[in-house]
Design a protein around this motif. Sequence first.
Motif, PDB file in Angstrom:
ATOM      1  N   GLU A   1     -17.621  -6.709 -59.934  1.00  0.00           N
ATOM      2  CA  GLU A   1     -16.771  -6.440 -58.596  1.00  0.00           C
ATOM      3  C   GLU A   1     -17.299  -7.084 -57.581  1.00  0.00           C
ATOM      4  O   GLU A   1     -18.399  -8.051 -57.679  1.00  0.00           O
ATOM      5  N   HIS A   2     -16.676  -6.823 -56.213  1.00  0.00           N
ATOM      6  CA  HIS A   2     -16.897  -7.685 -55.165  1.00  0.00           C
ATOM      7  C   HIS A   2     -17.634  -6.971 -54.053  1.00  0.00           C
ATOM      8  O   HIS A   2     -17.490  -7.314 -52.840  1.00  0.00           O
ATOM      9  N   ASP A   3     -18.186  -5.920 -54.230  1.00  0.00           N
ATOM     10  CA  ASP A   3     -18.783  -4.895 -53.195  1.00  0.00           C
ATOM     11  C   ASP A   3     -19.790  -5.522 -52.375  1.00  0.00           C
ATOM     12  O   ASP A   3     -20.005  -5.086 -51.158  1.00  0.00           O
ATOM     13  N   PHE A   4     -20.327  -6.626 -52.845  1.00  0.00           N
ATOM     14  CA  PHE A   4     -21.447  -7.594 -52.146  1.00  0.00           C
ATOM     15  C   PHE A   4     -20.731  -8.682 -51.462  1.00  0.00           C
ATOM     16  O   PHE A   4     -21.879  -9.298 -51.045  1.00  0.00           O
ATOM     17  N   ASP A   5     -19.937  -8.985 -51.782  1.00  0.00           N
ATOM     18  CA  ASP A   5     -19.161 -10.234 -51.172  1.00  0.00           C
ATOM     19  C   ASP A   5     -19.184 -10.052 -49.632  1.00  0.00           C
ATOM     20  O   ASP A   5     -18.946  -9.164 -49.046  1.00  0.00           O
ATOM     21  N   PRO A   6     -19.845 -11.173 -49.049  1.00  0.00           N
ATOM     22  CA  PRO A   6     -20.089 -11.127 -47.575  1.00  0.00           C
ATOM     23  C   PRO A   6     -18.729 -11.042 -46.670  1.00  0.00           C
ATOM     24  O   PRO A   6     -17.488 -11.383 -47.180  1.00  0.00           O
ATOM     25  N   ILE A   7     -18.645 -10.378 -45.584  1.00  0.00           N
ATOM     26  CA  ILE A   7     -17.533 -10.466 -44.727  1.00  0.00           C
ATOM     27  C   ILE A   7     -17.817 -10.943 -43.369  1.00  0.00           C
ATOM     28  O   ILE A   7     -18.867 -10.959 -42.956  1.00  0.00           O
ATOM     29  N   SER A   8     -16.734 -10.949 -42.632  1.00  0.00           N
ATOM     30  CA  SER A   8     -16.533 -11.664 -41.227  1.00  0.00           C
ATOM     31  C   SER A   8     -16.716 -10.863 -40.165  1.00  0.00           C
ATOM     32  O   SER A   8     -15.813 -10.228 -39.655  1.00  0.00           O
ATOM     33  N   LEU A   9     -17.732 -10.286 -39.727  1.00  0.00           N
ATOM     34  CA  LEU A   9     -18.299  -9.321 -38.809  1.00  0.00           C
ATOM     35  C   LEU A   9     -18.433  -9.898 -37.610  1.00  0.00           C
ATOM     36  O   LEU A   9     -19.144 -10.916 -37.479  1.00  0.00           O
ATOM     37  N   VAL A  10     -17.795  -9.836 -36.318  1.00  0.00           N
ATOM     38  CA  VAL A  10     -18.259 -10.476 -34.889  1.00  0.00           C
ATOM     39  C   VAL A  10     -18.543  -9.255 -33.805  1.00  0.00           C
ATOM     40  O   VAL A  10     -17.632  -8.093 -34.157  1.00  0.00           O
ATOM     41  N   CYS A  11     -19.020  -9.573 -32.898  1.00  0.00           N
ATOM     42  CA  CYS A  11     -18.784  -8.703 -31.741  1.00  0.00           C
ATOM     43  C   CYS A  11     -19.124  -9.549 -30.545  1.00  0.00           C
ATOM     44  O   CYS A  11     -19.449 -10.503 -30.362  1.00  0.00           O
ATOM     45  N   LYS A  12     -17.864  -9.196 -29.602  1.00  0.00           N
ATOM     46  CA  LYS A  12     -17.359 -10.213 -28.825  1.00  0.00           C
ATOM     47  C   LYS A  12     -17.399  -9.598 -27.422  1.00  0.00           C
ATOM     48  O   LYS A  12     -16.828  -8.262 -27.398  1.00  0.00           O
ATOM     49  N   VAL A  13     -17.598 -10.157 -26.334  1.00  0.00           N
ATOM     50  CA  VAL A  13     -17.264  -9.519 -24.907  1.00  0.00           C
ATOM     51  C   VAL A  13     -15.950  -9.417 -24.625  1.00  0.00           C
ATOM     52  O   VAL A  13     -15.079 -10.300 -24.957  1.00  0.00           O
TER      53      VAL A  13
END
Length: 434
Positions: free
Chosen positions: A378-390
């Motif tokens: 399964e793909h439960d541990f595939d990384p995702i693109s999280l960002v936090c921007k002003v």
Amino acid sequence: MNVNLAERAHNHNWKLDPIVRSLLDTDFYKLLMLQFIWRNFADVHVTSETTNRTAQVRLAEHIPAAALVEQMEHVRQLRFRKSELIWLAGNTFYGTRSIFEPAFLDWLEHGFRLSDYEVVEHDGQLVMCFSGLWTEVTMWEIYGLALMSEMKTRAALGRLSELELDVLYARAKTRLWDKIEKLRRVPGVRISEFGTRRRHSFLWQEYVVQAMRAGLGESMSGTSNTYLAYKHDLEAMGTNAHELPMALAALANSDEELHASQYRVLELWQKSYGGELLVMLPDTFGTTQFLQGAPDWVADWTGQRCDSKDPFVTGDEYIAWLMSRGRDARRKRLIASDGLDVDEIIALHEYFSGRIRFSAGWGTLLTNDFRECHPRGEHDFDPISLVCKVMTVEGRPAVKLSDNAHKATGPEKEIERYRRVFGSVAVEGAAVVV
């Protein structure tokens, strides 16, 4: 190195094993930027918020909002330890001692606080929203992203048996070793670990850093994670990020001030740090226009980090620009840091060898590469693109154009205005994976 990752994962108790266990558990550049903001913009108010660019992964279905808030409240209760402040005061960073001034360190101990926040659910996503003084908001970026990333990990770990956890980590360790083995065969390669914000977990990041140090020796330049640098006597790596030019641009009162703001931030940074830490990040509003309009003194900076443009292309562009300004590129530094993995790092090192001092800031695909490691496929541990921007600065919208249109942020009308002012063309770059 003897941590039983599978056992720790199986028996997670967040009060004993919190995700963020120190205020130093952040990228080093955030502390440098915080001192810059504290010194120059202490009264400025901002808002920021997180975005999951991997929209098909609906985080609200994996992470209970109440559990996220509980972790965030734990972070808000943390304080800088006396030993950590002594280390910041007395350590040498980039060959410079006393880079943090005593008044700033005193403020860290007695005056620093994290801003208020709100956690909202929108279209299957959890969004963290922060509001307050810039000095109170800015540090949430890495803490918030690390919390969200590891809570996703912990949710997936909870669905595995103890045997499956053993298999998962055995496969991930093998993958890490294969990457280290490739790098060990490349003389002179330079790697910095940049993976805090989207790490699989704190424990895995620490394991990776120790494995890289043991396997690569001097080729492992250091880590951007300040806590791990402090704990393991490593070089703390990092200088600044897009947040600064985005904020100064938002504060501009005219189109002329807006265009000049990308160089004003460098002037202020250079003044704030006495001519040290001079690695620029020119892609906030487009690298090409930045270099074309840059004052000559910008070419005296130590180097450039490329974050959203093909690093082969932007490296060639930087070298040609240095030559046109009469500078020797072989004395400068080029740092690539956008979604790198081992084969591209080696190719970049070979391509730029003898032309410029190349190094790699290796992030998500170092500290969170569990692709195809799941014991059930399964793909439960595939990384995702999280960002936090002003998002806003003194109520004005903040914008980032980037060299990759997929990474542009801000209201559409403001993006159009910025493209007109900066003369930056929207380029459909590579799809954003991490």
